[in-house]
Design a protein around this motif. Structure first.
Motif, PDB file in Angstrom:
ATOM      1  N   ARG A  95       0.835  -1.209   0.000  1.00  0.00           N
ATOM      2  CA  ARG A  95       0.000   0.000   0.000  1.00  0.00           C
ATOM      3  C   ARG A  95       0.870   1.259   0.000  1.00  0.00           C
ATOM      4  NH1 ARG A  95      -3.987  -1.790   2.716  1.00  0.00           N
ATOM      5  NH2 ARG A  95      -2.874  -1.865   4.673  1.00  0.00           N
ATOM      6  N   GLN A  96       1.882   1.299   0.855  1.00  0.00           N
ATOM      7  CA  GLN A  96       2.753   2.476   0.927  1.00  0.00           C
ATOM      8  C   GLN A  96       3.512   2.696  -0.378  1.00  0.00           C
ATOM      9  OE1 GLN A  96       5.181   2.688   4.455  1.00  0.00           O
ATOM     10  NE2 GLN A  96       3.451   2.236   5.789  1.00  0.00           N
ATOM     11  N   HIS A  97       3.956   1.621  -1.000  1.00  0.00           N
ATOM     12  CA  HIS A  97       4.664   1.751  -2.272  1.00  0.00           C
ATOM     13  C   HIS A  97       3.733   2.238  -3.386  1.00  0.00           C
ATOM     14  CE1 HIS A  97       8.051  -0.176  -0.341  1.00  0.00           C
ATOM     15  NE2 HIS A  97       8.762   0.207  -1.373  1.00  0.00           N
ATOM     16  N   VAL A  98       2.491   1.796  -3.378  1.00  0.00           N
ATOM     17  CA  VAL A  98       1.534   2.255  -4.390  1.00  0.00           C
ATOM     18  C   VAL A  98       1.246   3.745  -4.203  1.00  0.00           C
ATOM     19  CG1 VAL A  98      -0.828   2.039  -5.266  1.00  0.00           C
ATOM     20  CG2 VAL A  98       0.509  -0.015  -4.783  1.00  0.00           C
ATOM     21  N   VAL A  99       1.053   4.179  -2.969  1.00  0.00           N
ATOM     22  CA  VAL A  99       0.822   5.604  -2.717  1.00  0.00           C
ATOM     23  C   VAL A  99       2.023   6.415  -3.204  1.00  0.00           C
ATOM     24  CG1 VAL A  99       0.557   7.371  -0.924  1.00  0.00           C
ATOM     25  CG2 VAL A  99      -0.816   5.278  -0.824  1.00  0.00           C
ATOM     26  N   HIS A 100       3.224   5.963  -2.896  1.00  0.00           N
ATOM     27  CA  HIS A 100       4.442   6.649  -3.358  1.00  0.00           C
ATOM     28  C   HIS A 100       4.470   6.721  -4.890  1.00  0.00           C
ATOM     29  CE1 HIS A 100       8.599   7.989  -3.493  1.00  0.00           C
ATOM     30  NE2 HIS A 100       8.826   7.017  -4.360  1.00  0.00           N
TER      31      HIS A 100
END
Length: 116
Positions: A10-15
């Protein structure tokens, strides 16, 4: 917050949405609740349009979770409520991008989603 494998994705997708696709972080919402057939569900990521409508909904799975038809069914059920223009399903390794065709009631697979 514990950095679970799904949270890592999730954090990588937001980034990626902010740095590569140029969506405003202010228009991205993570892990909020929605009501589906009187049942509380949580979506992973939503990107809003500036008018408040939903542009993209993202379903994240942990890397070890295989993306299946059930995954697409899950995001399609969420999209009955959200009415997003684009759907993204990812486990951090496999990524699927779809544009919604509401006239023909189907989704069209894409190479990626458009940049903002």
């Amino acid at each position: 917050m514990v950095l679970t494998p799904e949270e890592w994705v999730r954090q990588h997708v937001v980034h990626w949405l902010v740095s590569e696709k140029k969506y405003s972080a202010a228009l991205i919402n993570v892990e909020k609740q929605l009501l589906l057939n009187n049942t509380k569900k949580r979506y992973d990521i939503v990107v809003y349009n500036s008018d408040g409508s939903i542009h993209i909904i993202v379903e994240c799975k942990a890397p070890k979770i295989k993306i299946t038809q059930d995954t697409f069914d899950q995001i399609a059920r969420y999209n009955l409520i959200t009415q997003a223009s684009y759907l993204v399903v990812t486990n951090g390794i496999e990524h699927y991008f779809c544009r919604m065709d509401y006239e023909k009631e189907r989704y069209v697979f894409l190479e990626s989603i458009p940049s903002n």
